[in-house]
Design an enzyme around this catalytic site. Sequence first.
Site, PDB file in Angstrom:
ATOM      1  N   GLU A  79     -11.672  -3.744  -3.340  1.00 21.27           N
ATOM      2  CA  GLU A  79     -10.711  -2.616  -4.001  1.00 21.27           C
ATOM      3  C   GLU A  79     -10.394  -3.092  -5.111  1.00 21.27           C
ATOM      4  O   GLU A  79      -9.700  -3.822  -5.704  1.00 21.27           O
ATOM      5  CB  GLU A  79      -9.310  -2.812  -2.948  1.00 21.27           C
ATOM      6  CG  GLU A  79      -9.438  -2.625  -1.595  1.00 21.27           C
ATOM      7  CD  GLU A  79      -8.221  -3.364  -0.747  1.00 21.27           C
ATOM      8  OE1 GLU A  79      -7.185  -3.271  -1.005  1.00 21.27           O
ATOM      9  OE2 GLU A  79      -8.682  -4.501   0.187  1.00 21.27           O
ATOM     10  N   HIS A 108      -9.933   2.007   0.049  1.00 19.47           N
ATOM     11  CA  HIS A 108      -9.614   1.067   0.974  1.00 19.47           C
ATOM     12  C   HIS A 108     -10.810   1.173   2.106  1.00 19.47           C
ATOM     13  O   HIS A 108     -10.744   1.035   3.066  1.00 19.47           O
ATOM     14  CB  HIS A 108      -8.666   1.040   1.501  1.00 19.47           C
ATOM     15  CG  HIS A 108      -7.835  -0.255   2.198  1.00 19.47           C
ATOM     16  ND1 HIS A 108      -8.659  -0.807   3.381  1.00 19.47           N
ATOM     17  CD2 HIS A 108      -6.964  -0.897   1.679  1.00 19.47           C
ATOM     18  CE1 HIS A 108      -7.909  -2.072   3.406  1.00 19.47           C
ATOM     19  NE2 HIS A 108      -7.070  -1.927   2.532  1.00 19.47           N
ATOM     20  N   HIS A 127       0.707  -1.208  -0.003  1.00 22.86           N
ATOM     21  CA  HIS A 127       0.142  -0.203  -0.011  1.00 22.86           C
ATOM     22  C   HIS A 127       0.681   1.147   0.048  1.00 22.86           C
ATOM     23  O   HIS A 127       0.455   2.391   0.679  1.00 22.86           O
ATOM     24  CB  HIS A 127      -1.076   0.003   1.357  1.00 22.86           C
ATOM     25  CG  HIS A 127      -2.212  -0.839   1.001  1.00 22.86           C
ATOM     26  ND1 HIS A 127      -2.543  -1.644  -0.196  1.00 22.86           N
ATOM     27  CD2 HIS A 127      -2.816  -1.707   2.187  1.00 22.86           C
ATOM     28  CE1 HIS A 127      -3.492  -2.347   0.096  1.00 22.86           C
ATOM     29  NE2 HIS A 127      -3.800  -2.507   1.388  1.00 22.86           N
TER      30      HIS A 127
HETATM   31  C1  BGC Z   1      -4.844  -6.326   1.925  1.00 26.61           C
HETATM   32  C2  BGC Z   1      -4.571  -6.984   3.080  1.00 26.61           C
HETATM   33  C3  BGC Z   1      -4.230  -6.366   4.333  1.00 26.61           C
HETATM   34  C4  BGC Z   1      -5.339  -5.062   4.285  1.00 26.61           C
HETATM   35  C5  BGC Z   1      -5.045  -3.773   5.274  1.00 26.61           C
HETATM   36  C6  BGC Z   1      -5.656  -5.099   2.074  1.00 26.61           C
HETATM   37  O1  BGC Z   1      -5.813  -4.562   0.845  1.00 26.61           O
HETATM   38  O2  BGC Z   1      -4.871  -7.174   0.666  1.00 26.61           O
HETATM   39  O3  BGC Z   1      -3.657  -8.144   2.996  1.00 26.61           O
HETATM   40  O4  BGC Z   1      -4.232  -7.059   5.472  1.00 26.61           O
HETATM   41  O5  BGC Z   1      -5.552  -4.521   3.044  1.00 26.61           O
HETATM   42  O6  BGC Z   1      -3.889  -3.553   5.264  1.00 26.61           O
END
Ligand code: BGC
Length: 347
Positions: free
Chosen positions: A311, A176, A106
Site C-alpha cells: 500500500e 488495498h 482506514h
Molecule cells: C493494515 C493491517 C490490517 C489490514 C486489513 C493493512 O493496511 O496495516 O494492520 O490488518 O490492512 O485491515
Amino acid sequence: MKITKEPFGVTEDGKEVFQFRLENNAGASVTLMNYGCTITSILVPDREGRLTDICLGYRTLAEYEKNDGYLGAVVGRHANRIEKGVFVLNGKEYRLAVNNGPNHLHGGLRGFDKRVWEYTVEDGRLVFGRRSPDGEEGYPGNLDVSMSYQLTDDNELILRYEAETDADTVVNLTNHCYFNLSGEGKGTILHHVLQIPAARFTENDEHCLPTGKILEVDSTPFDFRQPKEVGRDIHADCVQLKNGLGYDHNFILDGVEKENTAAVLYAPDTGIAMTISTTMPGVQFYSGNVLDGPVGKSGVAYEKNMGLCLETQYFPNALRCTNFPSPVLKKGERYDHMTKLCFAVKD
Ligand code: BGC
C-alpha cells in the site's frame, strides 16, 4: 484500451453498482466496481501466456459489503492508523472512530471503501469521483476526490489519486489490493520473491501503530533491498514481526514527489512479476496476517498469507509523529499522487 460496463448488484441501501472491465491490446484486463473504487480482478499472462487472476476478491457485492478486509478497495480519507483516533489541526482537536484496538484505521467505520462512487470515462481512463462531506467520519472539510485507472498496452495499471478541499484537512489515499502472483486462491505468498528498495522502516508498537521511531533494515528480517522470499524470515524471533503477526510495516522510500520504485514482486511458479512505482513517500508491506478464511471468488477460503498488500501511502500515524511527511492538505492545495503497477513475466 477498451472499457465496458455491466451491473454488479445493488447495495443494502439500494444503490446500483456497476462493474467495469478495462482491456488492453495485449489481452490483459482489470475489472473494477464503483463500490469502494474496488479492483475486483487483474488478469495478466503467466510465462505460458495463460491469463491468471492475481488479485483476491469476492463473487458478489454483498460479500464486499459484509467483509472487512478492504479487498481491492481504495482506503481513505486517511489510510492506516491514527493513534487513539485523535489529531489536532490548526489548533482544533478532531475525534475519529476508534475501530482497530485503541486506534483509528482506514478512514473509520464507513471509509471510502464502503461508499458508492460516481463514474465517467475520460481520455481512455476510468474515473471515479465523490465528495466526502465536511464531518464525514469526523474529518474536516468537503473533500472532492477523483480516482482514475488506466491500463496501457504495456500491461501497466496506472492509478491516479486527486483531491481538493474547501478547508484544511488530512488525506492519505491508497489501494488495498491483495496480490497473489501464483493466482488468486492458489496457496500462500510465502514463496513469492520480494524486493523493496528501502533502507529504513517505521517501528510499530504492539497494535501495529508507528511509534515515530525509524529503524534501519540492515541485518533484520526487514531487509528486502536484495530480492528475498517473503517467507524466509517471517517467523524470525523479532519483536517487530511479533507485533505485526508477520510483516505489517511502513517502508520508507527515498525522495518524495517523484516516481520511486516501491516494490518488485515475483512468483517463481507462474513467472509473473509486478513492479510498483509511486509518488508517495512510503509503502505498507502487509503479508495478509489476519486473513481469516472468507471464501473468495473461485470458492477457495482466503487464509493467512494467501495474499499480500503493498500500500503506497503517507506513513501511518504521521499526524502524531511530526517527524514523518505530513498528510495535511490545505485549502487551495491539490493532492495529486500516482501509483503504477507494471506487470511482466520472467523466465
Ligand atoms: C493494515 C493491517 C490490517 C489490514 C486489513 C493493512 O493496511 O496495516 O494492520 O490488518 O490492512 O485491515
